[in-house]
Each structure stands twice: as C-alpha cells, then as structure tokens.
Design a protein around this motif. Structure first.
Motif: not given
Ligand code: PLP
Length: 414
Positions: A58, A61-62, A64-66, A68-71, A302, A309
């Motif tokens: 988990e 996953i969290k 990776m979300q952060i 992704r949002e950073k582009n 990656h 993070t």
C-alpha cells in the motif's frame, strides 16, 4: 574468402559450453511447467502473501500516485543516481543518530539492488586493495558472493558459518576461520536474514566479531538485502551496522529494496562506504561513478523515486514500517505453524530449528531422494540443497506441505 571468414566466426559459439542455470530459475521453470493444482513453489526468492501472490505494498501504491501526479520526465539521472534516495537509504541503514553526525563522511551510490551493490563494491575493492587481498565469505552463502568476487577479479575464501547437525550458526568455527584469515581481508557478513540458512548472529556474537575485526584489521562488507525481515524492525535488523559504525569502523554497506518494498523488478539499492573525512568521501564517490558509468551508465529512476518517496514522506514511511512488520510476522507465523504441523503429524524429527530461524530461507537438510519424491509425487518444489523459502508457505498449503514433508522423511535420517 570473406564469406568463409564470417562462417568461421559464427562457429566460435559452437565450442562454447552451455552456461549453468541459476538454481532458482530452474525451480521456477519446473514449477511453471507442472499442471497439478496442488503444486507448491518453495523455491520462490521473493516475499509472497498468504494467497501465494507477490505483494504490491500500500505504501508503494501511495508513493507511485504521488510520483504520477508530479508528471516527471524520464531523462538520465546523475551517474550516482538520485541523491534524495541515496541519503534516505543511508539514513535507514546507519540510523538517524549516526547519519546526523557523519553523513558528510559516507560515500554512496544508487545501484541495481543487492547484486549491483556487491558488484560495484567488489569492483571498487579490486581496483584499490593489494592484489592478494581475500574476500572472506560464509559457507554457505548466496552464490552471488563468490561468483561476483571472481568476476570482479577478487579471490574469495570461505569461513564456516553453519553447523548442519545443530542447524545453527557454527560460531566457534566462524570465529576460528576469521581469526586465522589473513589480516586486512575483506569480510562479507549478512546483516540479517541469512540466505540460505535463516540463521542470524546473536548480539553478543556481533560484539565479539567487532573486536576480532578490529584486531585483524578486517574490512567488513555488510550485505543487507533483507532489512526488516528478521525482526520486523528496521533498527533491530541493522544492529550490526550500528554497532560497527558507532565503534568507528570503516564499513561497506549494500542495501536492497527488492524485498522489503516488494520492488524486485525495479532493481533498487544503495552501496555506501564510511570514509574518514569529506575529502575522502569525494574521492570514493568519484571512483564509484567511474566504475558505475562502465557497468550500467546510470541507474533506473522509477524505483529510486518510489523508494525515496516511501522513505521521505512521514505518513507513507510509517505505513511502510507497519507493512514490513506484517510481512516479517507472516513469515515467522509460517515457521511456527509448519513446525507445529509436523509435530502433530508425529514426525520423528525435531523441526524446532525452523522456528528459531529468521527471514525467507531455511536449509532443511532433506536429501536428494526426498527432494525428488516431494517434486514428483507431491508437486512441491525446493532447491537441490534442500533449501526452502518460507514465503512459499501459506494457510492454504501448509497442512499439505507438512504432510508431504512428514511422508518423505518419516523413515529417514535428516
Ligand atoms: C544475501 C543476498 N544478497 C544479495 C542478493 C541479490 O539480491 P537483489 O535481488 O537485491 O539483487 C540476494 C538475493 O537472493 C541475497 O539473498
């Protein structure tokens, strides 16, 4: 004429011998080809959950979300990797207190997991230690250690580690072998969750090894591929690192996040070396970069972003610590349940050693005939040295595996 030459060049490969298969890959291939629904893979080399599946944490996953949002772009990172990752990994390995005081003296490089840490470390050592210097490796150990030492141009020498009769650490043998080894040798230690024995050193034994290491002027190289998998606690599992560094030892540390973050496909790890001062650190870093440039140019970004993070976001970090605790607990529960199930089946053997060991692996002492029977009759796959990965056990298969182990061992010595 030209044509003939080309043909001759091709025939070069016809005289090259077939490379031996990695023992784990062999098991995986056999397991995958087996159609029996009850098949069990005890040769898995990464953590599995209670349904036998790989984990995606988990916390990961969290993270990776952060990300992704950073582009973010996918440009080359620096040769040494992401500095924010290196710093966070070093802090995790050496502990906050030591990091606060000494981080300026620690050279570090992002590497391709535990394997990359050993490779880069051994290449660096080969370049600068006197040519006759030995790398002392425990017997048994992860086959990568002597293999990489050889490929990097270093000579390895074994030291006793495991007593197959007690299935515990042969500390007297270990101590004697390090005592009689050439002064100034490099000594490879598994910091925790020893692979393949599951036998870790006790705190007082580490203390004796610290004294011996100092007396013999040995250079300790800690392979910490499984931080958290022995006790579930990052600090406890790094006890030896903390003990040696607090005593002022110039250690080398290899870390991997394959297991404790479930990131084996991302190849994420860190190699670090304690130096005497900032100037020395700069020099060592420059040499690490030179070697890394020729090995892999620069590491993948990656996995480093994910690990960085997880380690640097306080909320995600706490979640991750909890998840590691749960993974370690599940492994330990499986060890107890397996031992208990074998006892309840009336096994004539004492399997209690399994519940006294830690981490993913154990050496069962089971012989080739029994291994064959487990594979052919029960579709249970394990390594040819009798090694098993406890992560392959779960609530759904443990009774079946215990029954099969009991059946194949009840009339034999193990
Ligand atoms: C003790 C030890 N060191 C290093 C490695 C290499 O691990 P990685 O997958 O992190 O490269 C392993 C993996 O089996 C291991 O058990």
């Amino acid at each position: 004429m030209h044509c003939l030459k080309v043909i001759r060049n091709f025939s070069l490969w016809s005289s090259v011998p077939l490379g031996s298969l990695d023992p784990m890959s062999g098991i995986v291939a056999q397991f995958n080809a087996d159609n029996c629904p009850q098949k069990v893979n005890l040769g898995v080399n990464t953590y599995r959950d209670n349904n036998g599946n790989p984990v995606v944490l988990e916390s990961v996953i969290k993270a990776m979300q952060i990300i992704r949002e950073k582009n973010l772009d996918n440009e080359y990172p620096p040769i040494e990797g992401l500095q924010s990752f290196i710093d966070a990994a070093i802090k995790l390995g050496y502990g906050d207190k030591y990091y606060e005081k000494n981080s300026k003296n620690i050279a570090g490089c992002q590497v391709l997991s535990g394997t990359g840490a050993i490779r880069l470390g051994f290449e660096l050592l080969n370049k600068f230690v006197p040519p006759e210097t030995k790398v002392l490796v425990p017997i048994p150990t992860q086959t990568l250690h002597p293999t990489i030492a050889k490929m990097a141009g270093l000579q390895s020498q074994e030291y006793r580690y495991f007593d197959p009769t007690t299935r515990q650490v042969d500390f007297q043998g270990l101590f004697q072998d390090l005592y009689t080894a050439p002064n100034g040798s490099i000594v490879l230690f598994h910091a925790c969750s020893h692979n393949p024995t599951g036998c870790d050193l006790e705190l007082h034994q580490w203390e004796q090894l610290l004294d011996l290491t100092k007396k013999k002027d040995l250079l300790p190289f800690f392979d910490m591929t499984y931080q958290g998998f022995t006790s579930g606690d990052m600090d406890k599992d790094a006890y030896a690192i903390r003990l040696f560094t607090e005593a002022g030892m110039p250690i080398i540390l290899g870390q991997s996040f394959d297991q404790n973050m479930g990131l084996s496909g991302q190849r994420i790890g860190c190699l670090s070396l304690v130096c005497s001062n900032e100037k020395e650190r700069e020099i060592v870093n420059s040499q690490l970069n030179l070697i890394a440039r020729s090995l892999w140019s620069c590491p993948p970004v990656h996995g480093a972003r994910i690990a960085e993070t997880v380690l640097n976001n306080p909320k995600i970090y706490q979640l991750w610590l909890k998840e590691v605790r749960l993974m370690a607990q599940r492994i330990q529960n499986m060890r107890y349940s397996f031992t208990k199930a074998l006892k309840e089946l009336g096994s004539p053997h004492d399997w209690s050693y399994l519940s006294k060991q830690f981490g993913l692996y154990s050496l069962t002492g089971i012989g080739q005939l029994q291994i064959n029977e487990l594979m052919e009759k029960y579709h249970i796959y394990l390594l040819e040295n009798g090694g098993i990965s406890i992560a392959g056990l779960n609530d759904n298969n443990i009774k079946y595996v215990a029954m099969a182990f009991h059946e194949v061992t009840k009339n034999t010595q193990i």
